[in-house]
Scaffold this active site. Structure first.
Site, PDB file in Angstrom:
ATOM      1  N   ASN A 126       3.045 -19.643  -5.354  1.00  0.00           N
ATOM      2  CA  ASN A 126       3.652 -19.070  -4.149  1.00  0.00           C
ATOM      3  C   ASN A 126       5.132 -19.450  -4.056  1.00  0.00           C
ATOM      4  O   ASN A 126       5.491 -20.615  -4.276  1.00  0.00           O
ATOM      5  CB  ASN A 126       2.914 -19.661  -2.931  1.00  0.00           C
ATOM      6  CG  ASN A 126       3.182 -18.914  -1.638  1.00  0.00           C
ATOM      7  OD1 ASN A 126       3.002 -17.702  -1.566  1.00  0.00           O
ATOM      8  ND2 ASN A 126       3.608 -19.635  -0.602  1.00  0.00           N
ATOM      9  N   GLU A 184       3.593 -14.709   3.427  1.00  0.00           N
ATOM     10  CA  GLU A 184       4.165 -15.359   4.616  1.00  0.00           C
ATOM     11  C   GLU A 184       5.099 -14.401   5.350  1.00  0.00           C
ATOM     12  O   GLU A 184       6.177 -14.789   5.825  1.00  0.00           O
ATOM     13  CB  GLU A 184       4.929 -16.631   4.211  1.00  0.00           C
ATOM     14  CG  GLU A 184       4.089 -17.608   3.413  1.00  0.00           C
ATOM     15  CD  GLU A 184       4.746 -18.969   3.178  1.00  0.00           C
ATOM     16  OE1 GLU A 184       5.797 -19.255   3.783  1.00  0.00           O
ATOM     17  OE2 GLU A 184       4.186 -19.747   2.374  1.00  0.00           O
ATOM     18  N   ASP A 196       7.378 -12.316   7.589  1.00  0.00           N
ATOM     19  CA  ASP A 196       7.972 -12.169   8.923  1.00  0.00           C
ATOM     20  C   ASP A 196       9.322 -11.491   8.738  1.00  0.00           C
ATOM     21  O   ASP A 196       9.911 -11.558   7.653  1.00  0.00           O
ATOM     22  CB  ASP A 196       8.079 -13.492   9.717  1.00  0.00           C
ATOM     23  CG  ASP A 196       8.623 -14.679   8.945  1.00  0.00           C
ATOM     24  OD1 ASP A 196       9.462 -14.488   8.035  1.00  0.00           O
ATOM     25  OD2 ASP A 196       8.228 -15.815   9.258  1.00  0.00           O
ATOM     26  N   HIS A 247       9.721 -13.999   3.735  1.00  0.00           N
ATOM     27  CA  HIS A 247      10.376 -14.271   5.016  1.00  0.00           C
ATOM     28  C   HIS A 247      11.655 -13.447   4.962  1.00  0.00           C
ATOM     29  O   HIS A 247      12.639 -13.848   4.358  1.00  0.00           O
ATOM     30  CB  HIS A 247      10.725 -15.762   5.146  1.00  0.00           C
ATOM     31  CG  HIS A 247       9.506 -16.622   5.208  1.00  0.00           C
ATOM     32  ND1 HIS A 247       8.685 -16.650   6.304  1.00  0.00           N
ATOM     33  CD2 HIS A 247       8.964 -17.477   4.315  1.00  0.00           C
ATOM     34  CE1 HIS A 247       7.686 -17.484   6.093  1.00  0.00           C
ATOM     35  NE2 HIS A 247       7.831 -18.000   4.881  1.00  0.00           N
ATOM     36  N   GLU A 285       6.888 -23.064  -4.033  1.00  0.00           N
ATOM     37  CA  GLU A 285       8.355 -23.212  -4.041  1.00  0.00           C
ATOM     38  C   GLU A 285       8.885 -24.182  -5.091  1.00  0.00           C
ATOM     39  O   GLU A 285       9.685 -25.069  -4.785  1.00  0.00           O
ATOM     40  CB  GLU A 285       8.851 -23.641  -2.651  1.00  0.00           C
ATOM     41  CG  GLU A 285       8.486 -22.667  -1.552  1.00  0.00           C
ATOM     42  CD  GLU A 285       8.994 -23.092  -0.167  1.00  0.00           C
ATOM     43  OE1 GLU A 285       9.408 -24.245   0.005  1.00  0.00           O
ATOM     44  OE2 GLU A 285       8.963 -22.241   0.740  1.00  0.00           O
TER      45      GLU A 285
END
Ligand code: XIL
Length: 361
Positions: free
Chosen positions: A209, A273, A275, A245, A168
């Site tokens: 990432n 990651e 979701d 996400h 990030e």
């Protein structure tokens, strides 16, 4: 004598079976043919998908919840450390490393033949207090960064297959975050993070990432420019982690575009990651419904389908961010009810689970 008896028994049984199947067939001609699909209990994400499928997990839940441990053991062949390797956990003071949880997860992965993906060697968020108050010139800061990365990567050399090296680094508007690392070490510290990790374990696969590839071209282009720039300079970077996400109402086209443009770099692509929130508007009173479950299943399916379409050699895998709705970070992070994962709070498979399997059909 014994052998003859056994052979006779087997022959009779076979004859009897053939006879009864024959009778059955002639009596009931519209009996459905037996399908080749394995019985439901044989299905698992790790067995039924053509690329690795993983989850970010917590050492605490692995120890305290049998259902969690069972699902992790059965379903996944890749594991990411959710929090155990973040700097504030693993390196809480300048001279102290807290290895317990990370060791536990690495040992679990090693003993169970699962790939371990380390998350994360560098992050702008939550640096430990000893770092924010650290006093030193640029050489001292450089030593701090290098020691942190190399102490961790060396310890797990050969057992941690891959790392999120930097996490990030970009703002949503595509500018580099003015993190403590940029302030103390300059923008090119990112390249040095990769070099330090590579020196400590030349066999480890190294990822940049970030989230938001699917938001649109602004942030995505900044990320892709960074990674292609590193690659063209010969910096050891092997893959892109797309956190993803996401939410049920994110258009499929945006998600597919994110996956395709990452693959166009030629690097490994990890949906790192995943979701899928069903309550992105923070409705405090929302309840889980069958309609939400099927929208979510369809979104999982479409993401998996888009991922399955990129070249096999670039499919590092898909990782969900934790295992069940009971363990997801989303409800806590946004103070709202939500159900973002493929397992429900009782560790039962949700429609999303079938959606994932359907994505590769
Ligand atoms: C989250 C964890 O899931 C939470 O338990 C923790 O409190 C905060 O961090 N992007 C990342 C992850 O890269 O490290 C974050 O994990 C979720 C967002």
């Amino acid at each position: 004598m014994m052998n003859i008896k056994i052979n006779a028994t087997i022959t009779c049984t076979v004859l009897l079976l053939a006879f009864s199947i024959g009778c059955q067939g002639s009596k009931d001609l519209d009996v459905k043919p037996v399908t080749a699909e394995p019985p439901a209990e044989e299905v698992s994400l790790q067995k039924n998908l053509p690329f690795k499928f993983g989850a970010a997990i917590s050492a605490g839940l692995m120890k305290s919840r049998a259902a969690y441990r069972d699902v992790v053991t059965k379903e996944f062949n890749s594991i990411t450390t959710e929090n155990a390797m973040k700097m504030s956990f693993i390196h809480p003071s300048a001279d102290t490393y807290n290895w317990a949880d990370a060791d536990f997860l690495v040992d679990f992965a090693t003993q169970n033949g699962k790939r371990l993906h380390g998350h994360t060697l560098n992050w702008y968020k939550n640096p430990p207090a000893w770092v924010t108050s650290f006093q030193g010139d640029s050489a001292a800061w450089e030593a701090l960064l290098k020691t942190h990365i190399q102490t961790i990567v060396s310890r797990y050399k050969g057992r941690v297959a891959s790392w999120d090296v930097v996490n990030e680094a970009f703002e949503d508007n595509g500018t580099l975050r003015n993190s403590i690392w940029v302030q103390k070490l300059g923008e090119d510290y990112i390249a040095r993070c990769f070099q330090y990790a590579h020196e400590a374990d030349p066999d480890a696969l190294l990822f940049y990432n970030d989230y938001g590839h699917e938001y649109g071209p602004t942030k995505r282009t900044a990320i892709l420019n960074l990674v292609t720039g590193l690659k063209s300079r010969g910096i050891p970077i092997h893959g892109i982690g797309m956190q993803m996400h996401t939410r049920v109402n994110r258009p499929d086209a945006d998600l597919a575009k994110a996956i395709e443009t990452a693959a166009a770099t030629g690097l490994l692509v990890h949906i790192s990651e995943l979701d899928i929130a069903v309550n992105p508007d923070n409705d405090k009173n929302m309840v889980w419904t069958a309609a939400l479950a099927s929208q979510q299943a369809l979104k999982y399916k479409n993401i998996v389908k888009a991922y399955n379409a990129i070249p096999k050699a670039q499919q590092f895998g898909i990782t969900t961010w934790n295992v069940s709705d009971a363990d997801s970070w989303i409800p806590g992070q946004y103070s709202r009810p939500d159900w973002p994962l493929p397992f429900d709070a009782n560790y039962e498979r949700k429609p999303a689970y079938q959606g994932i399997l359907d994505g590769v059909k």
